[in-house]
Design an enzyme around this catalytic site. Structure first.
Site, PDB file in Angstrom:
ATOM      1  N   ASP A 150      -3.331  -1.128  -1.734  1.00  0.00           N
ATOM      2  CA  ASP A 150      -3.763   0.116  -1.085  1.00  0.00           C
ATOM      3  C   ASP A 150      -4.896   0.772  -1.863  1.00  0.00           C
ATOM      4  O   ASP A 150      -5.686   1.518  -1.297  1.00  0.00           O
ATOM      5  CB  ASP A 150      -2.576   1.086  -0.988  1.00  0.00           C
ATOM      6  CG  ASP A 150      -1.572   0.610   0.048  1.00  0.00           C
ATOM      7  OD1 ASP A 150      -2.019   0.105   1.094  1.00  0.00           O
ATOM      8  OD2 ASP A 150      -0.350   0.717  -0.196  1.00  0.00           O
ATOM      9  N   LYS A 162       4.797   3.383  10.414  1.00  0.00           N
ATOM     10  CA  LYS A 162       3.628   2.477  10.362  1.00  0.00           C
ATOM     11  C   LYS A 162       3.308   1.909  11.750  1.00  0.00           C
ATOM     12  O   LYS A 162       2.150   1.738  12.102  1.00  0.00           O
ATOM     13  CB  LYS A 162       3.888   1.337   9.365  1.00  0.00           C
ATOM     14  CG  LYS A 162       3.813   1.801   7.920  1.00  0.00           C
ATOM     15  CD  LYS A 162       4.253   0.735   6.928  1.00  0.00           C
ATOM     16  CE  LYS A 162       4.393   1.355   5.533  1.00  0.00           C
ATOM     17  NZ  LYS A 162       5.084   0.519   4.573  1.00  0.00           N
ATOM     18  N   ASN A 188      -0.080  -8.114  -6.580  1.00  0.00           N
ATOM     19  CA  ASN A 188       1.357  -7.960  -6.310  1.00  0.00           C
ATOM     20  C   ASN A 188       2.005  -9.335  -6.198  1.00  0.00           C
ATOM     21  O   ASN A 188       1.333 -10.353  -6.380  1.00  0.00           O
ATOM     22  CB  ASN A 188       1.565  -7.129  -5.041  1.00  0.00           C
ATOM     23  CG  ASN A 188       0.869  -7.782  -3.857  1.00  0.00           C
ATOM     24  OD1 ASN A 188       1.224  -8.870  -3.451  1.00  0.00           O
ATOM     25  ND2 ASN A 188      -0.159  -7.129  -3.331  1.00  0.00           N
ATOM     26  N   LYS A 240     -15.122  -7.025 -20.722  1.00  0.00           N
ATOM     27  CA  LYS A 240     -13.680  -6.909 -20.993  1.00  0.00           C
ATOM     28  C   LYS A 240     -13.398  -5.581 -21.700  1.00  0.00           C
ATOM     29  O   LYS A 240     -14.051  -5.271 -22.698  1.00  0.00           O
ATOM     30  CB  LYS A 240     -13.242  -8.095 -21.867  1.00  0.00           C
ATOM     31  CG  LYS A 240     -11.766  -8.161 -22.085  1.00  0.00           C
ATOM     32  CD  LYS A 240     -11.387  -9.365 -22.917  1.00  0.00           C
ATOM     33  CE  LYS A 240      -9.954  -9.221 -23.370  1.00  0.00           C
ATOM     34  NZ  LYS A 240      -9.634 -10.110 -24.470  1.00  0.00           N
ATOM     35  N   LYS A 300      -0.426   2.966  12.834  1.00  0.00           N
ATOM     36  CA  LYS A 300      -1.414   1.881  12.830  1.00  0.00           C
ATOM     37  C   LYS A 300      -1.637   1.319  14.238  1.00  0.00           C
ATOM     38  O   LYS A 300      -2.355   0.335  14.403  1.00  0.00           O
ATOM     39  CB  LYS A 300      -0.981   0.774  11.866  1.00  0.00           C
ATOM     40  CG  LYS A 300      -0.847   1.272  10.415  1.00  0.00           C
ATOM     41  CD  LYS A 300      -0.636   0.154   9.404  1.00  0.00           C
ATOM     42  CE  LYS A 300      -0.221   0.745   8.056  1.00  0.00           C
ATOM     43  NZ  LYS A 300      -0.780   0.048   6.903  1.00  0.00           N
ATOM     44  N   PHE A 343       3.573  -5.933   9.263  1.00  0.00           N
ATOM     45  CA  PHE A 343       4.791  -6.082   8.466  1.00  0.00           C
ATOM     46  C   PHE A 343       5.014  -4.790   7.700  1.00  0.00           C
ATOM     47  O   PHE A 343       4.062  -4.050   7.434  1.00  0.00           O
ATOM     48  CB  PHE A 343       4.634  -7.234   7.463  1.00  0.00           C
ATOM     49  CG  PHE A 343       5.142  -8.550   7.983  1.00  0.00           C
ATOM     50  CD1 PHE A 343       4.464  -9.224   8.986  1.00  0.00           C
ATOM     51  CD2 PHE A 343       6.295  -9.129   7.451  1.00  0.00           C
ATOM     52  CE1 PHE A 343       4.924 -10.439   9.466  1.00  0.00           C
ATOM     53  CE2 PHE A 343       6.760 -10.346   7.921  1.00  0.00           C
ATOM     54  CZ  PHE A 343       6.079 -11.002   8.928  1.00  0.00           C
TER      55      PHE A 343
HETATM   56  O1  PMT Z   1       3.954 -13.594   0.745  1.00  0.00           O
HETATM   57  P1  PMT Z   1       5.444 -13.719   0.528  1.00  0.00           P
HETATM   58  O2  PMT Z   1       5.793 -13.950  -0.923  1.00  0.00           O
HETATM   59  O3  PMT Z   1       6.086 -14.707   1.451  1.00  0.00           O
HETATM   60  O4  PMT Z   1       6.090 -12.296   0.851  1.00  0.00           O
HETATM   61  C1  PMT Z   1       6.142 -11.827   2.160  1.00  0.00           C
HETATM   62  C2  PMT Z   1       5.843 -10.321   2.241  1.00  0.00           C
HETATM   63  C3  PMT Z   1       6.909  -9.527   1.523  1.00  0.00           C
HETATM   64  C4  PMT Z   1       4.459 -10.040   1.618  1.00  0.00           C
HETATM   65  C5  PMT Z   1       5.805  -9.958   3.780  1.00  0.00           C
HETATM   66  O5  PMT Z   1       7.032 -10.222   4.337  1.00  0.00           O
HETATM   67  C6  PMT Z   1       5.430  -8.506   4.002  1.00  0.00           C
HETATM   68  O6  PMT Z   1       6.277  -7.623   4.048  1.00  0.00           O
HETATM   69  N1  PMT Z   1       4.120  -8.235   4.160  1.00  0.00           N
HETATM   70  C7  PMT Z   1       3.553  -6.852   4.247  1.00  0.00           C
HETATM   71  C8  PMT Z   1       3.395  -6.305   2.868  1.00  0.00           C
HETATM   72  C9  PMT Z   1       2.802  -4.919   2.860  1.00  0.00           C
HETATM   73  O7  PMT Z   1       1.788  -4.732   2.251  1.00  0.00           O
HETATM   74  O8  PMT Z   1       3.413  -4.018   3.586  1.00  0.00           O
HETATM   75  P2  PMT Z   1       2.951  -2.469   3.742  1.00  0.00           P
HETATM   76  O9  PMT Z   1       4.137  -1.797   4.252  1.00  0.00           O
HETATM   77  O10 PMT Z   1       2.307  -1.966   2.476  1.00  0.00           O
HETATM   78  O11 PMT Z   1       1.791  -2.516   4.831  1.00  0.00           O
HETATM   79  C10 PMT Z   1       2.031  -2.337   6.223  1.00  0.00           C
HETATM   80  C11 PMT Z   1       1.122  -3.223   7.058  1.00  0.00           C
HETATM   81  O12 PMT Z   1      -0.250  -2.828   6.884  1.00  0.00           O
HETATM   82  C12 PMT Z   1       1.172  -4.689   6.701  1.00  0.00           C
HETATM   83  O13 PMT Z   1       1.070  -5.410   7.887  1.00  0.00           O
HETATM   84  C13 PMT Z   1      -0.058  -4.884   5.828  1.00  0.00           C
HETATM   85  O14 PMT Z   1      -0.577  -6.228   5.930  1.00  0.00           O
HETATM   86  C14 PMT Z   1      -1.039  -3.896   6.416  1.00  0.00           C
HETATM   87  N2  PMT Z   1      -1.995  -3.345   5.444  1.00  0.00           N
HETATM   88  C15 PMT Z   1      -1.574  -2.569   4.406  1.00  0.00           C
HETATM   89  C16 PMT Z   1      -2.499  -1.987   3.560  1.00  0.00           C
HETATM   90  C17 PMT Z   1      -3.874  -2.226   3.778  1.00  0.00           C
HETATM   91  N3  PMT Z   1      -4.783  -1.698   2.974  1.00  0.00           N
HETATM   92  N4  PMT Z   1      -4.259  -2.993   4.804  1.00  0.00           N
HETATM   93  C18 PMT Z   1      -3.359  -3.548   5.629  1.00  0.00           C
HETATM   94  O15 PMT Z   1      -3.726  -4.275   6.571  1.00  0.00           O
END
Ligand code: PMT
Length: 401
Positions: free
Chosen positions: A278, A336, A209, A288, A340, A322
């Protein structure tokens, strides 16, 4: 300004010693009290007189010089120092300190001081990359010694690679930030995930991503400046390691999960900024994949949810997540926060100009467990980092008192 601050500059025997003259000059212009200690070999590259003329203080080269005052010199400077900067930090001084050797004025002063010590390594690329030197750097970093990253370029010996001394202005900037910053996170240990993950499809392709890691690294940099011990478990990014921060590089969500699980028990605060994939491919091809039919279907299976797993075992630790959303920001983020078991969630609408992925700024809302929402205007990611850390600190203080 560094008015009233004592900076001890330890100069070692390397060709980059001449650049440290400018470091001392810049520190003086900021009104620091600069005291230079030179190793015997440093004095072969630049004379003590040069440093004395610029620092306006005696330069110490020998432990057994007649003391100017009735203080034991290495003890008095070690106690007086607000910060010790070692530049150029040679493999020799790094090796000595890492192994507890104190056999000259500089190594003795470092050993006798409780002030933060900033090593600015500069040496031949092969020497810098030698696993023994890297092990010593790792050992000292884990003990709280700070290392500035070397620059890449042409070396005095003609080779091109890592190992050049950073620009004097960058050294002085790091030192000033360290000395002037508030230390309200001292003794706190902060673990941060940052950047994207890469899930392989075949040896040359992956699912990933747009995360640049900027948000996570900015929080790490601010936490470190405020005195915390910080580790980042980082996906592939193209960013400099913030001063004093340890970085463990990973690629996949599974690798990130396993590094986080290995480390989290040693930390007080866990901040999950990484954009973790995810899903990963159910079957990764070891060759390949060739173009054949018009359609190609790749089966995906779920990755571990790192934040969610931490939510189950976090105990008294503060867990911050986040939420990167394109719609229904608050509802999705609140879901979330609860599912979580987070203490705070930072919601960002990544469709907004200046927010989310890759930018130097972000627009966030901090959502608390009691339902309170703090709404912020557009800010630099550095400022966002500070606001999040302020809220973490408030939670810790609430728990403590
Ligand atoms: O890196 P930059 O370019 O500065 O961009 C910043 C950002 C947009 C990445 C950052 O601000 C941000 O939003 N990070 C979280 C991105 C995300 O994956 O969000 P989510 O809503 O899918 O996940 C929710 C939370 O679960 C997050 O804290 C994530 O780290 C965590 N997560 C999600 C999936 C997973 N399999 N494991 C996790 O720990």
């Amino acid at each position: 300004m560094l008015e009233g601050k004592t900076v001890v500059v330890g100069v070692c025997g390397g060709i980059a010693a001449y650049k440290v003259v400018e470091v001392v000059s810049r520190l003086k212009k900021l009104n620091a009290d600069v005291n230079v200690i030179m190793t015997e070999n440093a004095a072969k590259f630049v004379t003590p007189l040069t440093f004395r003329s610029i620092a306006h203080n005696p330069v110490i080269t020998d432990m057994f010089d007649e003391p100017k005052e009735w203080d034991i010199q290495h003890i008095s400077l070690a106690t007086k120092a607000d910060v010790i900067v070692v530049a150029p930090a040679t493999a020799n001084i790094i090796g000595k300190v890492a192994n507890g050797i104190a056999d000259d004025m500089l190594s003795t002063t470092i050993m006798a001081s409780k002030a933060p010590v900033v090593f600015v390594p500069a040496m031949n690329t092969n020497m810098y990359e030698n696993p023994i030197v890297q092990d010593n750097i790792k050992k000292l970093s884990e003990r709280g010694y700070i290392f500035l990253e070397t620059e890449t370029g042409r070396m005095a010996c003609g080779t091109v690679g890592r190992g050049r001394l950073p620009e004097p202005s960058a050294i002085v900037e790091s030192v000033s930030e360290l000395v002037c910053s508030k230390c309200d996170l001292k003794d706190l240990k902060v673990l941060i995930t940052a950047g994207p993950t890469q899930e392989p499809i075949d040896p040359v392709r992956f699912i990933s991503n747009k995360s640049s890691g900027k948000m996570g690294y900015a929080i790490a940099a601010q936490a470190s400046k405020r005195g915390a011990k910080v580790k980042i478990i980082s996906g592939p990014v193209n960013l400099k390691t913030p001063c004093g921060v340890e970085v463990i590089g990973v690629k996949t969500a599974h690798e990130m999960f396993s590094e986080v699980m290995k480390s989290y028990e040693d930390f007080d605060v866990l901040i999950m900024v990484a954009a973790v994939a995810d899903y990963k491919c159910a079957n990764t091809s070891d060759k390949k994949i060739k173009k054949k039919d018009d359609n190609l279907t790749i089966e995906l299976v779920k990755n571990p949810d790192i934040a969610k797993e931490l939510g189950k075992v976090k105990g008294n630790r503060i867990l911050v997540g986040f939420s990167a959303e394109t719609n229904d920001l608050i509802n999705n983020a609140c879901e979330k926060l609860t599912s979580k078991n987070l203490d705070l969630i930072i919601a960002n609408d990544v469709t907004q100009e200046g927010a989310g992925f890759e930018t130097d700024t972000n627009i966030i809302k901090i959502i608390k467990r009691d339902g309170n929402i703090l709404d912020f205007p557009i800010m630099s990611k550095t400022e966002v980092g500070d606001r999040i850390l302020d809220e973490v600190l408030a939670l810790l203080r609430k728990d403590y008192y």
